[in-house]
Design a protein around this motif. Sequence first.
Motif, PDB file in Angstrom:
ATOM      1  N   GLY A 112       5.506   1.064 -21.271  1.00 39.25           N
ATOM      2  CA  GLY A 112       6.642   1.904 -21.666  1.00 39.25           C
ATOM      3  C   GLY A 112       7.897   1.294 -21.065  1.00 39.25           C
ATOM      4  N   LYS A 113       8.684   2.124 -20.459  1.00 41.88           N
ATOM      5  CA  LYS A 113       9.890   1.758 -19.697  1.00 41.88           C
ATOM      6  C   LYS A 113      10.559   0.433 -20.102  1.00 41.88           C
ATOM      7  CE  LYS A 113       8.524   4.646 -15.818  1.00 41.88           C
ATOM      8  NZ  LYS A 113       9.331   5.511 -15.027  1.00 41.88           N
ATOM      9  N   GLY A 114      10.218  -0.677 -19.395  1.00 43.10           N
ATOM     10  CA  GLY A 114      10.927  -1.945 -19.584  1.00 43.10           C
ATOM     11  C   GLY A 114      10.794  -2.531 -20.981  1.00 43.10           C
TER      12      GLY A 114
ATOM     13  N   ALA B 185      -5.935   2.167 -13.576  1.00 41.03           N
ATOM     14  CA  ALA B 185      -5.171   1.918 -12.343  1.00 41.03           C
ATOM     15  C   ALA B 185      -3.858   1.238 -12.684  1.00 41.03           C
ATOM     16  CB  ALA B 185      -5.973   1.029 -11.397  1.00 41.03           C
ATOM     17  N   GLU B 186      -2.855   1.478 -11.829  1.00 37.41           N
ATOM     18  CA  GLU B 186      -1.617   0.705 -11.918  1.00 37.41           C
ATOM     19  C   GLU B 186      -1.843  -0.595 -11.141  1.00 37.41           C
ATOM     20  OE1 GLU B 186      -0.325   4.506 -10.131  1.00 37.41           O
ATOM     21  OE2 GLU B 186       1.683   3.786 -10.638  1.00 37.41           O
ATOM     22  N   PRO B 187      -1.494  -1.742 -11.686  1.00 37.48           N
ATOM     23  CA  PRO B 187      -1.674  -2.986 -10.929  1.00 37.48           C
ATOM     24  C   PRO B 187      -0.930  -2.926  -9.587  1.00 37.48           C
ATOM     25  CG  PRO B 187      -1.122  -3.490 -13.197  1.00 37.48           C
ATOM     26  CD  PRO B 187      -0.982  -1.997 -13.038  1.00 37.48           C
TER      27      PRO B 187
ATOM     28  N   VAL C  52      -5.302  -0.733 -17.600  1.00 37.37           N
ATOM     29  CA  VAL C  52      -4.257  -0.849 -16.572  1.00 37.37           C
ATOM     30  C   VAL C  52      -2.990  -0.166 -17.077  1.00 37.37           C
ATOM     31  CG1 VAL C  52      -5.155  -2.865 -15.346  1.00 37.37           C
ATOM     32  CG2 VAL C  52      -3.595  -3.196 -17.246  1.00 37.37           C
ATOM     33  N   ASP C  53      -2.392   0.576 -16.170  1.00 36.53           N
ATOM     34  CA  ASP C  53      -1.168   1.310 -16.477  1.00 36.53           C
ATOM     35  C   ASP C  53       0.011   0.449 -16.026  1.00 36.53           C
ATOM     36  OD1 ASP C  53       1.046   2.909 -16.526  1.00 36.53           O
ATOM     37  OD2 ASP C  53       0.081   4.675 -15.635  1.00 36.53           O
ATOM     38  N   GLU C  54       0.592  -0.239 -17.010  1.00 39.48           N
ATOM     39  CA  GLU C  54       1.705  -1.156 -16.715  1.00 39.48           C
ATOM     40  C   GLU C  54       3.017  -0.550 -17.193  1.00 39.48           C
ATOM     41  OE1 GLU C  54       1.600  -4.727 -15.761  1.00 39.48           O
ATOM     42  OE2 GLU C  54      -0.507  -5.265 -16.041  1.00 39.48           O
ATOM     43  N   VAL C  55       3.110   0.760 -17.088  1.00 41.03           N
ATOM     44  CA  VAL C  55       4.335   1.422 -17.560  1.00 41.03           C
ATOM     45  C   VAL C  55       5.545   0.922 -16.759  1.00 41.03           C
ATOM     46  CG1 VAL C  55       5.503   3.669 -17.733  1.00 41.03           C
ATOM     47  CG2 VAL C  55       3.166   3.417 -18.543  1.00 41.03           C
ATOM     48  N   ILE C  56       5.358   0.679 -15.464  1.00 47.10           N
ATOM     49  CA  ILE C  56       6.451   0.085 -14.683  1.00 47.10           C
ATOM     50  C   ILE C  56       6.319  -1.442 -14.617  1.00 47.10           C
ATOM     51  CG2 ILE C  56       7.387  -0.199 -12.347  1.00 47.10           C
ATOM     52  CD1 ILE C  56       7.277   2.648 -11.863  1.00 47.10           C
ATOM     53  N   THR C  57       5.098  -1.921 -14.403  1.00 52.41           N
ATOM     54  CA  THR C  57       4.926  -3.348 -14.067  1.00 52.41           C
ATOM     55  C   THR C  57       4.936  -4.275 -15.283  1.00 52.41           C
ATOM     56  OG1 THR C  57       2.550  -2.900 -14.058  1.00 52.41           O
ATOM     57  CG2 THR C  57       3.670  -2.920 -11.915  1.00 52.41           C
TER      58      THR C  57
ATOM     59  N   SER D  89       6.142   6.714 -27.720  1.00 48.25           N
ATOM     60  CA  SER D  89       7.542   6.857 -27.279  1.00 48.25           C
ATOM     61  C   SER D  89       7.741   6.890 -25.776  1.00 48.25           C
ATOM     62  CB  SER D  89       8.145   8.132 -27.881  1.00 48.25           C
ATOM     63  OG  SER D  89       8.021   8.122 -29.267  1.00 48.25           O
ATOM     64  N   GLY D  90       6.704   6.607 -24.992  1.00 47.05           N
ATOM     65  CA  GLY D  90       6.899   6.635 -23.541  1.00 47.05           C
ATOM     66  C   GLY D  90       5.593   6.435 -22.809  1.00 47.05           C
ATOM     67  N   GLY D  91       5.681   6.444 -21.473  1.00 45.78           N
ATOM     68  CA  GLY D  91       4.526   6.130 -20.636  1.00 45.78           C
ATOM     69  C   GLY D  91       3.428   7.180 -20.695  1.00 45.78           C
ATOM     70  N   SER D  92       3.805   8.461 -20.633  1.00 48.20           N
ATOM     71  CA  SER D  92       2.773   9.507 -20.657  1.00 48.20           C
ATOM     72  C   SER D  92       2.057   9.525 -22.001  1.00 48.20           C
ATOM     73  CB  SER D  92       3.395  10.886 -20.404  1.00 48.20           C
ATOM     74  OG  SER D  92       4.106  10.906 -19.205  1.00 48.20           O
ATOM     75  N   GLU D  93       2.804   9.300 -23.063  1.00 46.92           N
ATOM     76  CA  GLU D  93       2.159   9.221 -24.387  1.00 46.92           C
ATOM     77  C   GLU D  93       1.201   8.039 -24.435  1.00 46.92           C
ATOM     78  OE1 GLU D  93       4.677   9.233 -27.830  1.00 46.92           O
ATOM     79  OE2 GLU D  93       5.490  11.220 -27.412  1.00 46.92           O
TER      80      GLU D  93
ATOM     81  N   SER E  13      -1.852   7.789  -7.264  1.00 40.13           N
ATOM     82  CA  SER E  13      -1.503   7.089  -8.508  1.00 40.13           C
ATOM     83  C   SER E  13      -0.654   8.027  -9.354  1.00 40.13           C
ATOM     84  CB  SER E  13      -2.784   6.749  -9.288  1.00 40.13           C
ATOM     85  OG  SER E  13      -3.444   7.938  -9.696  1.00 40.13           O
ATOM     86  N   PHE E  14       0.087   7.452 -10.295  1.00 39.56           N
ATOM     87  CA  PHE E  14       0.797   8.293 -11.257  1.00 39.56           C
ATOM     88  C   PHE E  14       0.629   7.711 -12.655  1.00 39.56           C
ATOM     89  CE2 PHE E  14       4.735   9.644 -13.563  1.00 39.56           C
ATOM     90  CZ  PHE E  14       4.340  10.965 -13.708  1.00 39.56           C
ATOM     91  N   HIS E  15       0.119   8.544 -13.561  1.00 40.61           N
ATOM     92  CA  HIS E  15      -0.108   8.073 -14.929  1.00 40.61           C
ATOM     93  C   HIS E  15       0.625   8.917 -15.962  1.00 40.61           C
ATOM     94  CE1 HIS E  15      -2.909   5.176 -13.406  1.00 40.61           C
ATOM     95  NE2 HIS E  15      -3.638   6.109 -12.840  1.00 40.61           N
ATOM     96  N   GLY E  16       1.450   9.858 -15.515  1.00 40.61           N
ATOM     97  CA  GLY E  16       2.228  10.631 -16.476  1.00 40.61           C
ATOM     98  C   GLY E  16       2.120  12.117 -16.244  1.00 40.61           C
ATOM     99  N   ASN E  17       2.949  12.866 -16.946  1.00 37.12           N
ATOM    100  CA  ASN E  17       3.070  14.307 -16.713  1.00 37.12           C
ATOM    101  C   ASN E  17       2.450  15.174 -17.801  1.00 37.12           C
ATOM    102  OD1 ASN E  17       4.217  14.760 -14.175  1.00 37.12           O
ATOM    103  ND2 ASN E  17       6.224  14.106 -14.890  1.00 37.12           N
TER     104      ASN E  17
HETATM  105  C1  PLP Z   1       2.819   4.016 -13.784  1.00 35.27           C
HETATM  106  C2  PLP Z   1       3.380   5.084 -14.667  1.00 35.27           C
HETATM  107  N1  PLP Z   1       2.636   5.585 -15.666  1.00 35.27           N
HETATM  108  C3  PLP Z   1       3.110   6.543 -16.491  1.00 35.27           C
HETATM  109  C4  PLP Z   1       4.372   7.045 -16.332  1.00 35.27           C
HETATM  110  C5  PLP Z   1       4.878   8.123 -17.256  1.00 35.27           C
HETATM  111  O1  PLP Z   1       5.860   7.582 -18.077  1.00 35.27           O
HETATM  112  P1  PLP Z   1       6.914   8.531 -18.846  1.00 35.27           P
HETATM  113  O2  PLP Z   1       7.735   9.183 -17.799  1.00 35.27           O
HETATM  114  O3  PLP Z   1       7.686   7.552 -19.710  1.00 35.27           O
HETATM  115  O4  PLP Z   1       6.144   9.493 -19.651  1.00 35.27           O
HETATM  116  C6  PLP Z   1       5.183   6.557 -15.311  1.00 35.27           C
HETATM  117  C7  PLP Z   1       6.537   7.103 -15.090  1.00 35.27           C
HETATM  118  O5  PLP Z   1       7.152   6.980 -14.067  1.00 35.27           O
HETATM  119  C8  PLP Z   1       4.681   5.545 -14.456  1.00 35.27           C
HETATM  120  O6  PLP Z   1       5.399   5.053 -13.449  1.00 35.27           O
END
Ligand code: PLP
Length: 454
Positions: free
Chosen positions: A280-282, A217-219, A251-256, A110-114, A144-148
């Motif tokens: 996730g996101k898009g 890594a995020e691309p 690769v963390d493509e939650v945004i890209t 249901s989202g990027g952190s998941e 980097s950011f991969h979630g909370n």
């Molecule tokens: C690269 C990346 N990974 C993971 C996440 C976490 O996604 P979410 O906030 O949907 O849990 C984000 C959110 O900004 C993000 O930018």
Amino acid sequence: MSSPSPDMPGLPTDEHIFFRSAGSVNPVIDRADGIYCYDITGKRYIDGMGGVGVVSIGHNVPEIREAAVRQMEKVSFAHPFHWKNQPHMELTERIARFAPPGMTKIFMCSGGSEATETALKLVRQYHVERGKPSKYKVVSRWSSFHGNTLGSLSMTGMRSRRELFAPLLKDMPHIAACNCYHCPFGRSYPECGLPCATDLEAMILREGPENIAAFIAEPIVGAAGGALTAPPEYFKIIREICDRHEILMIVDEVITGFGRTGKNFGISHWGVVPDIICTGKGLSSGYSPLGAVIVKEKVFEPFRMGRGFSHGYTFGGNPLSCAVGSAVLKYIEDHRLVERVAQLGQYFFEKAQELYELDMVGDIRGKGFFMGIEFVADKKTRRPFPAGLNVAGRIGDACFTNGLIVGAGKGGIDGVNGDHVNLAPPFISGEEDLDEIIALMRKSILDVRQALTV
Ligand SMILES: Cc1ncc(COP(=O)(O)O)c(C=O)c1O
């Protein structure tokens, strides 16, 4: 204290909202349409950040609304314990077609952190199933950011988000960020020899390859770095190092993901196929919470043969969310929006070059419709503003006042210093919209510049 609700009859209070930031003073949104959001006073804002890198196809698209209603009329919830459902099947088919070759197995959430949390557990179980139970650590990068959630935060390198929860985090190794504008090794590309990439091997050898399950890594780095973009060789070197040590590349493509950078997935700009993509996101353009982990056939193999994946969420593969996601991907395909972003992205970046006329604008980077702008106190030395001045935050606020929504961030250089804003407009934005975004950006920077000098 929360802000008083504007004096509008019939408006609920915000008193019971546990705000993310204390005392949120944000206006109340009324509606959104296309690239615009409107508050309850009727003021219009350009959604220059697509929410937070989410809104890809624009707001209020009738086809998505209709797909959601059609699905609700049939069934909104069905759990995989009991059922397969058609939207889940259709969406995973679509994602597999969208994904790089060979990446055909999709785990929905249901989202990027998941998604990143799922990847962390997935790589762990993958190695256990293959008889390598000591492999569990995931190497990631600073900035980097991969979630909370705690697993995704353990991999995250963003100091401000980690600090408070450090005692709860797993000890995951971090290597230096790939940041050519402020090279952590004090070198310059291309003479540098990319120590930011080769350092991965040094870290693996230090930790012992038998303990490392994956690298993530995020691309293109999002919130943590302002669209930090690696040079062309970077991810090829990373791929080779991962292969040499039987380490999976995530690769963390939650945004890209899903077209944001002008290709289906950001990593394709580097001509590399990872083992796992988190998204996730898009994927749903924000019409419903949705995330996915896309996995190479070979990574799925031990799960097919064995006991399955010991993981899952109540809303994974949810029929309603999947129907929405499917309709969004269909819309992206039908309107050739990825091609559009590739083409107009060039225009966007050309247009943005004029911001370099402003003395605070140090670096503009990114790809497609994902742009980071970094602000510096001294362009020659690339010296950042003192963190306490909160320059990016002030520019973000000025943009908002001027009717442009952006993503302001700080700490991209070393966790504390560095000011940037991100832009991620909806894919339907045209040249005139992009012109207006850059004009409002310029005005907002100048507003803050003036305030800083008085
Ligand atoms: C690269 C990346 N990974 C993971 C996440 C976490 O996604 P979410 O906030 O949907 O849990 C984000 C959110 O900004 C993000 O930018």
